[in-house]
Scaffold this active site. Structure first.
Site, PDB file in Angstrom:
ATOM      1  N   LYS A   1       0.820  -1.333   0.077  1.00  0.00           N
ATOM      2  CA  LYS A   1       0.047   0.011  -0.015  1.00  0.00           C
ATOM      3  C   LYS A   1       0.844   1.210   0.033  1.00  0.00           C
ATOM      4  O   LYS A   1       1.764   1.278   0.956  1.00  0.00           O
ATOM      5  CB  LYS A   1      -1.000  -0.135   1.167  1.00  0.00           C
TER       6      LYS A   1
ATOM      7  N   GLY B   1      -7.477  10.056   9.519  1.00  0.00           N
ATOM      8  CA  GLY B   1      -8.245  10.211  10.727  1.00  0.00           C
ATOM      9  C   GLY B   1      -9.071  11.286  11.381  1.00  0.00           C
ATOM     10  O   GLY B   1      -9.225  11.598  12.342  1.00  0.00           O
TER      11      GLY B   1
ATOM     12  N   ALA C   1      -9.373   6.520   4.030  1.00  0.00           N
ATOM     13  CA  ALA C   1      -9.053   7.733   5.036  1.00  0.00           C
ATOM     14  C   ALA C   1     -10.349   8.610   4.987  1.00  0.00           C
ATOM     15  O   ALA C   1     -10.888   8.919   4.031  1.00  0.00           O
ATOM     16  CB  ALA C   1      -8.110   8.527   4.504  1.00  0.00           C
ATOM     17  N   GLY C   2     -10.546   9.031   6.245  1.00  0.00           N
ATOM     18  CA  GLY C   2     -11.642   9.884   6.801  1.00  0.00           C
ATOM     19  C   GLY C   2     -13.062   9.358   7.157  1.00  0.00           C
ATOM     20  O   GLY C   2     -13.920   9.904   7.765  1.00  0.00           O
TER      21      GLY C   2
ATOM     22  N   ASN D   1      -9.600   2.822   9.789  1.00  0.00           N
ATOM     23  CA  ASN D   1      -8.292   2.727  10.986  1.00  0.00           C
ATOM     24  C   ASN D   1      -9.099   3.438  12.153  1.00  0.00           C
ATOM     25  O   ASN D   1      -9.619   2.743  13.009  1.00  0.00           O
ATOM     26  CB  ASN D   1      -7.311   2.798  10.351  1.00  0.00           C
ATOM     27  N   THR D   2      -9.074   4.708  11.998  1.00  0.00           N
ATOM     28  CA  THR D   2      -8.966   5.545  13.294  1.00  0.00           C
ATOM     29  C   THR D   2     -10.426   5.229  13.688  1.00  0.00           C
ATOM     30  O   THR D   2     -10.410   5.009  15.129  1.00  0.00           O
ATOM     31  CB  THR D   2      -8.861   7.052  12.901  1.00  0.00           C
TER      32      THR D   2
END
Lengths: 371, 262
Positions: B104, B165, B191-192, B213-214
């Site tokens: 990645k 994040g 992301a986001g 993730n976050t």
């Protein structure tokens, strides 16, 4: 425009007065702002914000959690030498202090590094007094040759250097630069630093941007808390951080919160900072700088350190020795300051886990940047 | 015409088939144990790991030892790389240490917002594809860059929904729609994404997969949140396959202006 030019458009006494004038309504407005600006920051640093401390702490916690997660970066300081030509009135290494002076040989530095590696550290911060005749270019090169294979990330916290010199150090495997301005008040800076090359306020103030231009991945700044009014100092730290975020946009920025402790010179802080004020400072800066790393050293006592973890701290040292050679042969040389949290790295890691945080020992792999 | 709902609807990346369309990151978790349970609850089959964080030569590394490589594809990422050169070196280190040659690609010169550098990403992708890596690049939601990467041979494109994040959802929606419309490789929204509804929204738009993730790692209960994202992704995918009606701003009366024609 360097930060020296920026700082001259602000007046220390005016900022102090302005912070003192802040009202409860100003604080409420600052807390309602999605991204608080410098004006809001002054309100958050003011005495009127004290009743809002819990609210600030909750928000600081949420911001830190979202941006950094439930992890804590771990590092250890490695003191190479306590020889120093400066006469900083608050420092144990002051040239006038009668302490045992010691400079590690590159081999001894390697042994210290090996001790730290065995404790689990992969990130190390090299420190020394200001003694260019001892900490020579050749000396540092030989030290770095021994430490590079042992650590995935190496930072330095030494005297300010020229950009060209910083480039050389990056080429030798250093990726982080930490340098505290001690106080941002140019007038009293002179009183605290009466002798040695450290007298030069501007050379020190501009060192982080020279480091950024040279290409350090990490930059660390801070004020030594206790020398001056912490509320004003906090404002200037934030101003410096804002400047670096724009000029050195490729470097990860960190702010440290060193609070003056007793040392060999027995200096008593002129403006002692209470625990609740340290908390207010950390929270106010977190609300203003959500993406900047915050560092906490072993200058603080273990119970306080454990409570500060969720409020915005993202990296901490553990098991530190502030005397050269302290990890393999403790107590031989004079120390820079007295360590307050004497727990082993393992015990600190355990405390972190109990609080719900994962200690992270490795955050960068220098092998990918260093051919 | 509506796409038929298929019972078997695998995600295919570089010829390899995956049952789950949710990719999970391993950063920010409070412990390896919580992370392991969250991975399991999410049903994911692709798990990304930051090379800068792990010790590839250490069998007891807390992240690596928690990811069962028999169960998950371990997808190393180049997070922390500031230019193509650093990203390529990280990828080579991973392969030399025995990881599968999947990478990645993340090149983020700004360490605060972690926004990807399009120029360096393209440069690194070219090199890594040539060296035989299966490359999954993290990009801004730039449709032209997505095509350029596809042309050099990347296995997917991974546009961001909003800054990493930030939990702010699909702020780049309009551009991701164009990327999806034009893409010939799987589009993974990365992301986001802060809530399962964001993931569902991306899947309803026709994204092939999402990476989270976050939102999972810092949730009050990461395991429950992982499960919620699994459902969000599945619901979004099913809705996409079922054929969504187009949204309308106003209620539509039956032919008030043209009724006379009948």
């Amino acid at each position: 425009m360097s930060f020296y030019d920026v700082i001259h458009s602000y007046n220390w006494n005016e900022i102090q007065k302005e912070i003192g004038r802040r009202t409860v309504e100003d604080v409420e407005r600052a807390l309602a702002a999605r991204t608080p600006g410098l004006d809001d920051l002054m309100s958050l640093l003011s005495p009127q914000a004290e009743p809002f401390l819990e609210q600030m702490a909750q928000r600081a916690h949420r911001l830190t959690l979202q941006r950094f997660g439930r992890v804590m970066g771990m590092f250890a300081p490695l003191y190479l030498s306590n020889v120093c030509t400066n006469r900083c009135v608050y420092c144990g290494f002051n040239a006038g202090n009668a302490i045992t002076r010691l400079t590690l040989t590159p081999e001894e530095a390697g042994t210290e590094g090996e001790s730290l590696r065995r404790m689990g550290f992969r990130t190390v911060l090299l420190l020394s007094g200001e003694a260019p005749q001892v900490i020579t270019e050749e000396y540092l090169k030989r030290v770095l040759e021994r430490l590079r294979p042992r650590f995935s990330s190496i930072g330095i916290e030494m005297f300010p250097m020229a950009e060209k010199r910083y480039r050389e150090l990056i080429g030798q495997g250093v990726d982080g630069l930490t340098l505290f301005q001690e106080t941002y008040d140019e007038t009293s800076y002179g009183e605290f630093h009466p002798g040695g090359r450290k007298c030069d306020y501007r050379w020190r103030l501009e060192a982080p941007e020279r480091g950024g231009a040279a290409g350090f991945r990490r930059l660390g700044i801070g004020a030594l808390l206790g020398l001056n009014d912490w509320r004003v100092e906090g404002f200037y730290v934030a101003l410096h951080a804002s400047h670096l975020l724009k000029t050195c946009w490729k470097s990860q920025l960190a702010v440290s919160f060193p609070r003056l402790r007793s040392s060999a010179g027995a200096y008593e802080p002129r403006f002692p900072v209470a625990d609740r004020h340290l908390v207010q400072l950390i929270c106010a800066l977190r609300l203003f700088l959500p993406d900047v790393g915050f560092t906490l050293s072993t200058r603080e006592l273990a119970p306080l350190r454990d409570c500060l973890i969720p409020l915005g701290i993202t990296t901490m040292s553990a098991g530190s020795h502030t005397e050269p050679g302290g990890y393999s042969r403790p107590g031989k040389g004079g120390a820079q300051f007295e360590v307050a949290d004497g727990r082993s790295p393992g015990a600190v890691a355990e405390a972190l886990r109990r609080t719900g945080y994962e200690p992270v020992w490795k955050e960068w792999d220098a092998a990918s940047a260093f051919a | 015409m509506k796409t038929k709902i298929k019972a078997d609807d695998p995600l295919i990346i570089a010829g390899r088939s995956f049952g789950s369309r949710l990719l999970l990151g391993t950063g920010k978790f409070s412990s390896a144990r919580v992370m392991k349970s969250a991975l399991k609850a999410s049903g994911t089959e692709i798990v990304t790991v930051a090379l800068r964080r792990v010790e590839l030569d250490n069998a007891r590394d807390s992240i690596l030892s928690a990811v069962d490589v028999g169960r998950y594809l371990l997808l190393p990422n180049t997070s922390g790389a500031r230019n193509a050169e650093e990203a390529v070196r990280l990828a080579r280190l991973a392969r030399a240490a025995g990881c599968e040659p999947w990478i990645k690609l993340e090149v983020t010169p700004d360490p605060h917002y972690l926004l990807p550098d399009p120029i360096e990403t393209l440069k690194a992708a070219e090199i890594l594809v040539r060296e035989g890596f299966t490359v999954l690049p993290y990009i801004n939601a730039d449709p032209v860059l997505a095509k350029r990467l596809e042309e050099v041979g990347t296995a997917t494109v991974m546009p961001l929904g909003s800054p990493i994040g930030s939990n702010r959802g699909l702020k780049t929606r309009e551009l991701i729609e164009i990327i999806i419309e034009k893409a010939r490789v799987p589009v993974v929204v990365d992301a986001g994404l802060g809530a399962p509804s964001h993931a569902a929204e991306a899947m309803e738009m026709g994204a092939d997969a999402v990476l989270v993730n976050t939102a999972v790692a810092v949730a009050g209960d990461p395991v429950a949140m992982a499960r919620a994202f699994k459902k969000g992704v599945e619901a979004g995918r099913e809705a996409f396959l079922a054929g969504l009606g187009s949204p309308r701003k106003t209620a539509e009366a039956s032919s008030p202006l043209t009724g006379f024609l009948r």
